[in-house]
Design a protein around this motif. Structure first.
Motif, PDB file in Angstrom:
ATOM      1  N   GLU A 196       0.809  -1.223   0.000  1.00  0.00           N
ATOM      2  CA  GLU A 196       0.000   0.000   0.000  1.00  0.00           C
ATOM      3  C   GLU A 196       0.843   1.275   0.000  1.00  0.00           C
ATOM      4  O   GLU A 196       0.314   2.364  -0.161  1.00  0.00           O
ATOM      5  CB  GLU A 196      -0.967   0.007   1.195  1.00  0.00           C
ATOM      6  N   ALA A 197       2.158   1.132   0.181  1.00  0.00           N
ATOM      7  CA  ALA A 197       2.977   2.331   0.342  1.00  0.00           C
ATOM      8  C   ALA A 197       3.543   2.788  -0.992  1.00  0.00           C
ATOM      9  O   ALA A 197       4.104   2.009  -1.737  1.00  0.00           O
ATOM     10  CB  ALA A 197       4.098   2.055   1.333  1.00  0.00           C
ATOM     11  N   GLU A 198       3.373   4.086  -1.300  1.00  0.00           N
ATOM     12  CA  GLU A 198       3.803   4.589  -2.609  1.00  0.00           C
ATOM     13  C   GLU A 198       5.013   5.501  -2.525  1.00  0.00           C
ATOM     14  O   GLU A 198       5.697   5.704  -3.506  1.00  0.00           O
ATOM     15  CB  GLU A 198       2.674   5.402  -3.264  1.00  0.00           C
ATOM     16  N   ILE A 199       5.219   6.154  -1.382  1.00  0.00           N
ATOM     17  CA  ILE A 199       6.295   7.153  -1.342  1.00  0.00           C
ATOM     18  C   ILE A 199       7.366   6.708  -0.346  1.00  0.00           C
ATOM     19  O   ILE A 199       7.096   5.931   0.558  1.00  0.00           O
ATOM     20  CB  ILE A 199       5.762   8.557  -0.971  1.00  0.00           C
ATOM     21  N   PRO A 200       8.590   7.216  -0.525  1.00  0.00           N
ATOM     22  CA  PRO A 200       9.712   6.709   0.286  1.00  0.00           C
ATOM     23  C   PRO A 200       9.475   6.738   1.794  1.00  0.00           C
ATOM     24  O   PRO A 200       9.760   5.750   2.478  1.00  0.00           O
ATOM     25  CB  PRO A 200      10.868   7.635  -0.097  1.00  0.00           C
ATOM     26  N   SER A 201       8.937   7.827   2.334  1.00  0.00           N
ATOM     27  CA  SER A 201       8.811   7.881   3.798  1.00  0.00           C
ATOM     28  C   SER A 201       7.873   6.789   4.293  1.00  0.00           C
ATOM     29  O   SER A 201       8.137   6.138   5.302  1.00  0.00           O
ATOM     30  CB  SER A 201       8.307   9.249   4.254  1.00  0.00           C
ATOM     31  N   HIS A 202       6.789   6.569   3.573  1.00  0.00           N
ATOM     32  CA  HIS A 202       5.824   5.560   3.983  1.00  0.00           C
ATOM     33  C   HIS A 202       6.453   4.166   3.892  1.00  0.00           C
ATOM     34  O   HIS A 202       6.381   3.364   4.818  1.00  0.00           O
ATOM     35  CB  HIS A 202       4.580   5.680   3.096  1.00  0.00           C
ATOM     36  N   ILE A 203       7.101   3.906   2.757  1.00  0.00           N
ATOM     37  CA  ILE A 203       7.743   2.601   2.550  1.00  0.00           C
ATOM     38  C   ILE A 203       8.796   2.356   3.628  1.00  0.00           C
ATOM     39  O   ILE A 203       8.819   1.317   4.283  1.00  0.00           O
ATOM     40  CB  ILE A 203       8.412   2.547   1.150  1.00  0.00           C
ATOM     41  N   LEU A 204       9.672   3.335   3.831  1.00  0.00           N
ATOM     42  CA  LEU A 204      10.812   3.110   4.734  1.00  0.00           C
ATOM     43  C   LEU A 204      10.384   3.028   6.191  1.00  0.00           C
ATOM     44  O   LEU A 204      10.935   2.234   6.954  1.00  0.00           O
ATOM     45  CB  LEU A 204      11.861   4.210   4.536  1.00  0.00           C
ATOM     46  N   ARG A 260       3.462  14.543  10.552  1.00  0.00           N
ATOM     47  CA  ARG A 260       3.762  14.825   9.144  1.00  0.00           C
ATOM     48  C   ARG A 260       5.210  15.291   8.990  1.00  0.00           C
ATOM     49  O   ARG A 260       5.893  14.952   8.013  1.00  0.00           O
ATOM     50  CB  ARG A 260       2.789  15.864   8.588  1.00  0.00           C
ATOM     51  N   THR A 261       5.698  16.059   9.972  1.00  0.00           N
ATOM     52  CA  THR A 261       7.099  16.497   9.960  1.00  0.00           C
ATOM     53  C   THR A 261       8.026  15.276   9.996  1.00  0.00           C
ATOM     54  O   THR A 261       9.038  15.214   9.288  1.00  0.00           O
ATOM     55  CB  THR A 261       7.367  17.417  11.171  1.00  0.00           C
ATOM     56  N   PHE A 262       7.664  14.305  10.801  1.00  0.00           N
ATOM     57  CA  PHE A 262       8.395  13.033  10.923  1.00  0.00           C
ATOM     58  C   PHE A 262       8.588  12.444   9.515  1.00  0.00           C
ATOM     59  O   PHE A 262       9.704  12.131   9.084  1.00  0.00           O
ATOM     60  CB  PHE A 262       7.543  12.111  11.805  1.00  0.00           C
ATOM     61  N   ALA A 263       7.474  12.323   8.781  1.00  0.00           N
ATOM     62  CA  ALA A 263       7.548  11.748   7.438  1.00  0.00           C
ATOM     63  C   ALA A 263       8.328  12.656   6.487  1.00  0.00           C
ATOM     64  O   ALA A 263       9.100  12.176   5.646  1.00  0.00           O
ATOM     65  CB  ALA A 263       6.138  11.504   6.901  1.00  0.00           C
ATOM     66  N   ALA A 264       8.152  13.965   6.624  1.00  0.00           N
ATOM     67  CA  ALA A 264       8.839  14.896   5.721  1.00  0.00           C
ATOM     68  C   ALA A 264      10.350  14.795   5.901  1.00  0.00           C
ATOM     69  O   ALA A 264      11.112  14.894   4.935  1.00  0.00           O
ATOM     70  CB  ALA A 264       8.361  16.329   5.977  1.00  0.00           C
ATOM     71  N   ILE A 265      10.788  14.572   7.133  1.00  0.00           N
ATOM     72  CA  ILE A 265      12.233  14.415   7.380  1.00  0.00           C
ATOM     73  C   ILE A 265      12.739  13.200   6.605  1.00  0.00           C
ATOM     74  O   ILE A 265      13.779  13.244   5.945  1.00  0.00           O
ATOM     75  CB  ILE A 265      12.519  14.277   8.894  1.00  0.00           C
ATOM     76  N   VAL A 266      11.981  12.103   6.647  1.00  0.00           N
ATOM     77  CA  VAL A 266      12.409  10.894   5.918  1.00  0.00           C
ATOM     78  C   VAL A 266      12.396  11.154   4.412  1.00  0.00           C
ATOM     79  O   VAL A 266      13.296  10.720   3.683  1.00  0.00           O
ATOM     80  CB  VAL A 266      11.524   9.680   6.272  1.00  0.00           C
ATOM     81  N   GLY A 300      17.821   3.044   2.739  1.00  0.00           N
ATOM     82  CA  GLY A 300      17.037   3.328   3.941  1.00  0.00           C
ATOM     83  C   GLY A 300      17.078   4.781   4.359  1.00  0.00           C
ATOM     84  O   GLY A 300      17.378   5.669   3.563  1.00  0.00           O
ATOM     85  N   ILE A 301      16.768   4.977   5.628  1.00  0.00           N
ATOM     86  CA  ILE A 301      16.662   6.322   6.200  1.00  0.00           C
ATOM     87  C   ILE A 301      18.063   6.822   6.571  1.00  0.00           C
ATOM     88  O   ILE A 301      18.945   6.017   6.890  1.00  0.00           O
ATOM     89  CB  ILE A 301      15.757   6.282   7.453  1.00  0.00           C
ATOM     90  N   ILE A 302      18.251   8.136   6.518  1.00  0.00           N
ATOM     91  CA  ILE A 302      19.522   8.735   6.957  1.00  0.00           C
ATOM     92  C   ILE A 302      19.161   9.811   7.973  1.00  0.00           C
ATOM     93  O   ILE A 302      18.990  10.979   7.613  1.00  0.00           O
ATOM     94  CB  ILE A 302      20.281   9.345   5.756  1.00  0.00           C
ATOM     95  N   TRP A 303      18.951   9.435   9.226  1.00  0.00           N
ATOM     96  CA  TRP A 303      18.436  10.404  10.201  1.00  0.00           C
ATOM     97  C   TRP A 303      19.403  11.540  10.440  1.00  0.00           C
ATOM     98  O   TRP A 303      20.589  11.302  10.677  1.00  0.00           O
ATOM     99  CB  TRP A 303      18.161   9.720  11.557  1.00  0.00           C
ATOM    100  N   PRO A 304      18.899  12.784  10.454  1.00  0.00           N
ATOM    101  CA  PRO A 304      19.707  13.860  11.020  1.00  0.00           C
ATOM    102  C   PRO A 304      19.934  13.517  12.505  1.00  0.00           C
ATOM    103  O   PRO A 304      19.056  12.916  13.140  1.00  0.00           O
ATOM    104  CB  PRO A 304      18.802  15.102  10.899  1.00  0.00           C
ATOM    105  N   VAL A 305      21.090  13.863  13.039  1.00  0.00           N
ATOM    106  CA  VAL A 305      21.414  13.488  14.421  1.00  0.00           C
ATOM    107  C   VAL A 305      20.331  13.972  15.388  1.00  0.00           C
ATOM    108  O   VAL A 305      19.955  13.278  16.337  1.00  0.00           O
ATOM    109  CB  VAL A 305      22.802  14.073  14.800  1.00  0.00           C
ATOM    110  N   SER A 306      19.780  15.157  15.123  1.00  0.00           N
ATOM    111  CA  SER A 306      18.834  15.772  16.072  1.00  0.00           C
ATOM    112  C   SER A 306      17.581  14.939  16.318  1.00  0.00           C
ATOM    113  O   SER A 306      16.950  15.073  17.352  1.00  0.00           O
ATOM    114  CB  SER A 306      18.417  17.153  15.558  1.00  0.00           C
ATOM    115  N   VAL A 307      17.210  14.093  15.360  1.00  0.00           N
ATOM    116  CA  VAL A 307      15.970  13.318  15.526  1.00  0.00           C
ATOM    117  C   VAL A 307      16.193  11.809  15.381  1.00  0.00           C
ATOM    118  O   VAL A 307      15.234  11.044  15.307  1.00  0.00           O
ATOM    119  CB  VAL A 307      14.877  13.789  14.524  1.00  0.00           C
ATOM    120  N   ALA A 308      17.445  11.378  15.338  1.00  0.00           N
ATOM    121  CA  ALA A 308      17.737   9.946  15.185  1.00  0.00           C
ATOM    122  C   ALA A 308      17.245   9.202  16.427  1.00  0.00           C
ATOM    123  O   ALA A 308      17.403   9.687  17.541  1.00  0.00           O
ATOM    124  CB  ALA A 308      19.237   9.740  15.014  1.00  0.00           C
ATOM    125  N   PRO A 309      16.666   8.007  16.243  1.00  0.00           N
ATOM    126  CA  PRO A 309      16.189   7.262  17.422  1.00  0.00           C
ATOM    127  C   PRO A 309      17.352   6.900  18.352  1.00  0.00           C
ATOM    128  O   PRO A 309      17.204   6.941  19.569  1.00  0.00           O
ATOM    129  CB  PRO A 309      15.526   6.019  16.827  1.00  0.00           C
TER     130      PRO A 309
END
Ligand code: ATP
Ligand code: MG
Length: 578
Positions: free
Chosen positions: A18-26, A456-462, A470-479
């Protein structure tokens, strides 16, 4: 420090269908979010850590800007919405429910009414103003098309706040204070974004900005100018009409144009440019207050080569967007005399005529004749027809002249991550939120509202920070900041080194995952890339010599370093960026 073997974690190799865009897929593949039903997502441990980091950035900037945090209930009584007049105006996006006594409620899509109500109970004097209250909370909107995962969901987290001032000047200060706080939030989240002027609906004025994270998958179209500072949503962007044409008016004439139902067809048939034609859009309007179920008919006329701007149209009509539908042509023909494909402003009756402002100064145009297979030529505004409403109704598109400086404008796509809005007295007047000034004179409080879509910001960052792996988290929001991948977790030398490094990194403020799972190294590396931890330190064969590998997720070579050097580098990087 956490060991991956103990984590509630599951990653997927497959792309969810069901996922079409990178943030949703990843985010699904990384197991950071899980879908419950369409538009409703849960956050798993890693996802929730990132979510909390984003929330905390928002919280810190709101606090620094002088806003105070509260938490209102998501369950809201209908009465407050009836007071503001929005119970009906909000339409089908509102999730409505009844309690056991048949009392009506909604799950809050936004909170203007609730904040206005709370503040009116407490504020009565100018001494209590200005005031700025915020919350970070779930919102509910029954979106017509929930999609793209966290970008357009039905349950989502928003930071919303409301400012309360004595007058417009005070509101202006509050507004720009929030605008600058938003810049800090989105900068800290690592987003590339543009603040753009946004539509203000029925309230009017140049009183709103949207913050759009630039992205190909964004639903928002942004129009901007490289030659001046003009930047607006396509909905909002004003179109400056060319000066009136100097042509003389020619006599109106009906011509036979068999089968030419479209603008292209009639322009070709008559050998005229499309800009010399008038396009008709036939509409039915169902005002929320009209309970008869009968539509009001409207015909909207714009130049043949232009696109209708729905937002400008509904603003001109003063109705919510869901109240306007394209007409059932047969029904409308019987009531107004329109003829599908051949409708023009001349000959229509019992129908509101809405005319784009550009048509007023244009001369000798071609429009439908309200008769099958016929058009009128040399149609002129004023002489041959008049509008009930005449206003700018068209989209400003790439290449059209900038409304400020006249140079051709550009367009880009963006994800609306936040919006700031001057409300004025829209809620304080109907809901009687007033204060007394120094002379005991009563005035309505002047309000602003401000929203950030946290999820939505969460997804926009991805969207802005990923690659094929995969994802490349900015340090400020990396898990977590660092993953220490242990090649052979059952080798005590490797595990000891990993644990010692983790302890040192943690004492220096870094958050660490030790990947001690009993998996092949390739699997662990793939997962580390998918999950996007900023730094990967690999502990393997050379652990006995105190040597490890150091690699940044954002790119660059694998370096062989001593454990101490690798630790120093990670600590320096993370403390600089976190
Ligand atoms: P949109 O035009 O995208 O529907 P909106 O303008 O209705 O959004 P606002 O009422 O301004 O949204 O809400 C504030 C913020 O909440 C938006 O800027 C956006 O970031 C976020 N938001 C709104 N709707 C959703 C949704 N369905 N899912 C996730 N976030 C949302
Ligand atoms: Mg908005």
């Amino acid at each position: 420090m956490i060991k991956a073997s103990k984590m509630f974690l599951s990653t997927l190799r497959e792309v969810p269908s069901e996922a079409e865009i990178p943030s949703h897929i990843l985010l699904l593949r990384a197991g950071m979010i899980k879908k419950l039903v369409s538009g409703v997502y849960a956050f798993m441990p890693l996802g929730y850590r990132t979510l909390r980091k984003i929330e905390n950035i928002v919280r810190e900037e709101m606090d620094a800007a002088g806003a105070q945090e509260v938490l209102m209930s998501a369950l809201q009584p209908a009465e407050l919405w009836q007071e503001s007049g929005r119970w009906y105006a909000y339409g089908p996006e509102m999730m409505r429910l009844k309690d056991r006594n048949d009392r009506e409620f909604c799950l809050g899509p936004t909170h203007e009414e609730i904040f206005t109500d709370v503040v009116r109970q407490q504020v009565s004097s100018y001494r209590q103003l200005p005031l700025n209250l915020y919350q970070i909370q779930h919102k509910y909107r029954d979106e017509a098309r929930p999609r793209f995962g966290l970008i357009r969901s039905r349950e989502f987290i928003m930071k919303d706040n409301y400012s309360f001032d004595r007058d417009e000047a005070g509101l202006d200060v509050s507004y720009w204070n929030m605008y600058h706080a938003y810049e800090k939030v989105f900068d800290r989240c690592g987003l590339t974004y543009r603040p753009v002027e946004a539509d203000t609906g029925a309230i009017g004025g140049s009183n709103s900005h949207e913050f759009c994270a630039l992205s190909e998958v964004g639903e928002e179209e942004i129009i901007y100018c490289d030659h001046c500072s003009m930047a607006a949503t396509a909905e909002r962007a004003e179109f400056k009409d060319a000066p009136a044409s100097a042509e003389d008016m020619l006599p109106l004439e009906k011509v036979h144009t068999p089968g030419t139902k479209t603008i292209e067809a009639v322009a070709q048939f008559l050998g005229i440019p499309q800009e010399k034609t008038i396009k008709a859009l036939l509409l039915e309007i169902y005002r929320p207050e009209n309970e008869s179920g009968e539509p009001e008919y409207a015909a909207c006329f714009i130049r043949g080569d232009r696109q209708l701007n729905m937002t400008k149209l509904v603003n001109a009509l003063g109705v919510p967007e869901y109240a306007v539908q394209f007409a059932n042509e047969e029904r409308m023909a019987a009531a107004t005399g329109c003829v599908g494909g051949f409708t023009g402003p001349v000959g229509l009756h019992d129908c509101k005529i809405i005319v784009d402002s550009e048509l007023v100064g244009a001369k000798n145009l071609c429009a439908g004749a309200c008769e099958a297979d016929h058009h009128m030529i040399n149609v002129n505004y004023g002489r041959d027809y008049k509008g009930d409403i005449v206003t700018d109704l068209k989209l400003l598109q790439e290449g059209d002249p900038c409304p400020v400086c006249g140079k051709p404008v550009k367009s880009a796509r963006g994800i609306e991550v936040g919006q700031v809005f001057k409300l004025g007295t829209k809620y304080s007047v109907p809901m009687h939120l007033t204060y007394h000034d120094e002379n005991q004179k009563e005035h309505p409080v002047v309000m602003g509202c401000y929203g950030i879509g946290v999820t939505r910001t969460f997804a926009a960052i991805v969207e802005q920070h990923h690659d094929d792996n995969g994802i490349i988290w900015p340090v400020s929001v990396a898990p977590y900041h660092v993953v220490i991948t242990v090649i052979k977790p059952n080798d005590p030398v490797q595990m000891d080194l990993a644990c010692n490094m983790a302890a040192r990194l943690e004492s220096a403020g870094c958050e660490v995952v030790i990947d001690d799972r009993d998996e092949r190294p390739g699997v662990k590396f793939k997962d580390a890339d998918l999950l996007g931890f900023p730094v990967r330190i690999t502990v393997g064969k050379k652990a006995a010599d105190g040597i490890v590998e150091y690699k940044l997720r954002r790119g660059g070579d694998v370096e062989e370093l001593t454990a101490e050097e690798a630790g120093d580098k990670a600590i320096e990087l993370i403390n600089a960026e976190k």
